[in-house]
Design a protein around this motif. Structure first.
Motif, PDB file in Angstrom:
ATOM      1  N   ILE A  79      -1.540  -0.771   4.860  1.00 55.65           N
ATOM      2  CA  ILE A  79      -2.338  -1.788   4.601  1.00 55.65           C
ATOM      3  C   ILE A  79      -2.412  -1.603   6.704  1.00 55.65           C
ATOM      4  O   ILE A  79      -3.348  -1.523   6.801  1.00 55.65           O
ATOM      5  CB  ILE A  79      -1.688  -2.873   4.257  1.00 55.65           C
ATOM      6  N   GLU A  80      -1.955  -2.014   7.364  1.00 48.96           N
ATOM      7  CA  GLU A  80      -1.661  -1.881   8.668  1.00 48.96           C
ATOM      8  C   GLU A  80      -1.916  -0.940   9.364  1.00 48.96           C
ATOM      9  O   GLU A  80      -2.354  -1.781  10.255  1.00 48.96           O
ATOM     10  CB  GLU A  80       0.200  -3.108   9.121  1.00 48.96           C
ATOM     11  N   ASP A  81      -1.044   0.105   8.764  1.00 48.19           N
ATOM     12  CA  ASP A  81      -1.486   1.133   9.268  1.00 48.19           C
ATOM     13  C   ASP A  81      -2.933   1.947   9.162  1.00 48.19           C
ATOM     14  O   ASP A  81      -3.326   1.968  10.090  1.00 48.19           O
ATOM     15  CB  ASP A  81      -0.565   2.483   9.487  1.00 48.19           C
ATOM     16  N   SER A  82      -3.096   1.427   8.227  1.00 48.08           N
ATOM     17  CA  SER A  82      -4.900   1.624   7.665  1.00 48.08           C
ATOM     18  C   SER A  82      -5.339   0.465   8.772  1.00 48.08           C
ATOM     19  O   SER A  82      -7.004   1.569   9.334  1.00 48.08           O
ATOM     20  CB  SER A  82      -5.008   1.165   6.343  1.00 48.08           C
ATOM     21  N   ILE A  83      -5.719  -0.437   8.955  1.00 49.84           N
ATOM     22  CA  ILE A  83      -6.033  -1.356   9.834  1.00 49.84           C
ATOM     23  C   ILE A  83      -5.934  -1.075  11.457  1.00 49.84           C
ATOM     24  O   ILE A  83      -7.041  -1.266  11.683  1.00 49.84           O
ATOM     25  CB  ILE A  83      -5.367  -3.089   9.822  1.00 49.84           C
TER      26      ILE A  83
END
Length: 130
Positions: A79-83
């Motif tokens: 999730i962090e990488d996508s954001i």
């Protein structure tokens, strides 16, 4: 409220991630009354489709969504990488991102909420957890 049995969902949809992305696409469109959908390619960098323009808190803003289907536990790094990819890459003007998850989270028990919200906040972006 309708309860979704994610095990049955996986049986009915062998590619659960893709089916979940499609479900979230429809939910996002419905949230903003985009009954014709979003004419775009899916899986843009960091978000699932091209962002849309919405009126939010009295201003016109760009909004997008990210959906993640997990089998057993939430992988907060995904999730962090996508954001990060969305905000640092092609969409630095995003001001609202809906994050759809199939697994429940407890805000008080998951520090990843705070980390992701701080990341977004540093770019003047708001996260809405669904």
């Amino acid at each position: 409220m309708v309860y979704i049995d994610w095990n049955k969902f996986k049986v009915n949809h062998p590619d659960s991630q893709e089916a979940f992305e499609e479900l979230c696409y429809y939910l996002f469109c419905r949230e903003f009354k985009l009954y014709q959908g979003i004419a775009t390619y899916h899986n843009q960098p960091g978000i699932e489709s091209e962002p849309i323009r919405i009126k939010h808190n009295g201003a016109i803003k760009l909004a997008g969504f990210q959906s993640k289907f997990f089998d057993n536990r939430i992988d907060s790094k995904q999730i962090e990488d996508s954001i990060q990819k969305a905000l640092d890459g092609r969409y630095p003007d995003l001001k609202l991102i809906y994050i759809y998850l199939n697994l429940p989270t407890r805000r008080t028990q998951n520090s990843f909420h705070n980390k992701i919200e701080q990341l977004a906040s540093s770019k003047q972006c708001e996260i809405k957890w669904i």
